[in-house]
Design a protein around this motif. Structure first.
Motif, short mmCIF file in Angstrom:
data_model
loop_
_atom_site.label_atom_id
_atom_site.label_comp_id
_atom_site.label_asym_id
_atom_site.label_seq_id
_atom_site.Cartn_x
_atom_site.Cartn_y
_atom_site.Cartn_z
N LEU A 130 12.27 9.36 8.36
CA LEU A 130 11.25 8.49 8.96
C LEU A 130 9.87 9.04 8.62
N ASP A 131 9.06 8.22 7.99
CA ASP A 131 7.68 8.57 7.63
C ASP A 131 6.79 8.31 8.84
N VAL A 132 6.09 9.34 9.32
CA VAL A 132 5.14 9.12 10.40
C VAL A 132 3.72 9.56 10.02
N GLY A 142 3.47 13.64 9.34
CA GLY A 142 4.63 14.25 8.70
C GLY A 142 5.82 13.33 8.71
N TRP A 143 6.98 13.93 8.93
CA TRP A 143 8.24 13.20 8.83
C TRP A 143 9.18 13.66 9.94
N ALA A 144 10.01 12.73 10.40
CA ALA A 144 11.15 13.09 11.24
C ALA A 144 12.38 12.93 10.35
N LEU A 162 10.76 12.33 -0.53
CA LEU A 162 10.93 11.88 0.87
C LEU A 162 10.66 10.39 0.99
N HIS A 163 9.70 9.87 0.21
CA HIS A 163 9.48 8.42 0.24
C HIS A 163 10.70 7.68 -0.30
N GLU A 164 11.38 8.24 -1.28
CA GLU A 164 12.58 7.59 -1.82
C GLU A 164 13.68 7.54 -0.75
N ASN A 198 0.84 -1.21 0.00
CA ASN A 198 0.00 0.00 0.00
C ASN A 198 0.87 1.26 0.00
N HIS A 199 1.95 1.20 0.74
CA HIS A 199 2.84 2.36 0.84
C HIS A 199 3.53 2.61 -0.50
N PHE A 200 3.91 1.55 -1.20
CA PHE A 200 4.53 1.71 -2.53
C PHE A 200 3.53 2.36 -3.49
N GLU A 215 0.08 8.31 9.08
CA GLU A 215 -0.59 7.11 9.63
C GLU A 215 -0.52 5.92 8.69
N HIS A 216 -0.51 6.19 7.36
CA HIS A 216 -0.45 5.06 6.41
C HIS A 216 0.84 4.26 6.55
N ALA A 217 1.87 4.86 7.17
CA ALA A 217 3.17 4.19 7.30
C ALA A 217 3.16 3.12 8.38
FE LIG Z 1 4.33 7.54 3.33
#
Ligand SMILES: [Fe+2]
Length: 190
Positions: A154-156, A119-121, A71-73, A24-26, A158-160
């Motif tokens: 780091l993806d934070v 968001g992201w850390a 950022l996902h990459e 799902n994340h991909f 919720e889908h992650a």
């Molecule tokens: Fe994500």
């Protein structure tokens, strides 16, 4: 030139991440690549008119889609590792210098990732001074440090994690730490 989605299916099987969650994340990531290309195309075809909301809102949207892609990459590429960080290496030393000790850095990074909100850390290195910072990014485009390079992402959203962890974000971050590819992370350091 259009962007092409990268294949991260090598990550399937990582401890603490179900195949459903990763696939799902991909798919979400591929959506950002598609939309980055779409926005690029649309913007190049629109009249450059600052009074036209169609043009200006597309322009505003570009940072969200592009950063969502990039950022996902960074995130997927800094996963899939098996070895722990070499505590005598350059990165561990820089983290200890910046935060007092490696453990203090890790505690700060985990706390940044556990903050309320989506968001992201990101651990950044300032290209000017070499200084390291753990930074919170709201959504994809708000909070980036100008002239800094992402070292660990780091993806934070919720889908992650919600598929596997529900609301237990700290448990997801624990699994993230077990799978960091420290070789990739060290390679980003200058
Ligand atoms: Fe994500």
């Amino acid at each position: 030139m259009a962007y092409t989605a990268k294949d991260y299916s090598n990550l399937i099987g990582m401890e603490g991440f179900s195949e459903t969650l990763l696939r799902n994340h991909f798919t979400l990531y591929q959506g950002y690549v598609t939309n980055t290309n779409k926005l690029n195309e649309l913007l190049s075809s629109k009249a450059k008119d600052a009074t036209n909301p169609e043009y200006t809102e597309l322009k505003r949207r570009f940072g969200f889609e592009f950063n969502g892609m990039r950022l996902h990459e960074y995130y997927f590429e800094n996963l899939g590792g098996k070895a722990s960080l070499d505590k005598s290496g350059a990165l561990a030393k820089k983290l200890a210098n910046a935060y007092g000790s490696y453990d203090a850095w890790e505690q700060d990074f985990r706390a940044t990732g556990a903050m309320r909100g989506i968001g992201w850390a990101i651990l950044y290195q300032d290209n000017v001074t070499g200084q390291l910072f753990n930074q919170w990014i709201n959504e994809h485009e708000v909070g980036h440090l100008a002239g800094c390079r992402p070292i660990l992402v780091l993806d934070v959203f919720e889908h992650a994690f919600m598929t596997d962890y529900g609301l237990r974000r700290a448990d997801y971050i624990e699994s993230f730490f077990k799978n960091i590819n420290w070789g990739v992370v060290e390679g980003r350091l200058k």
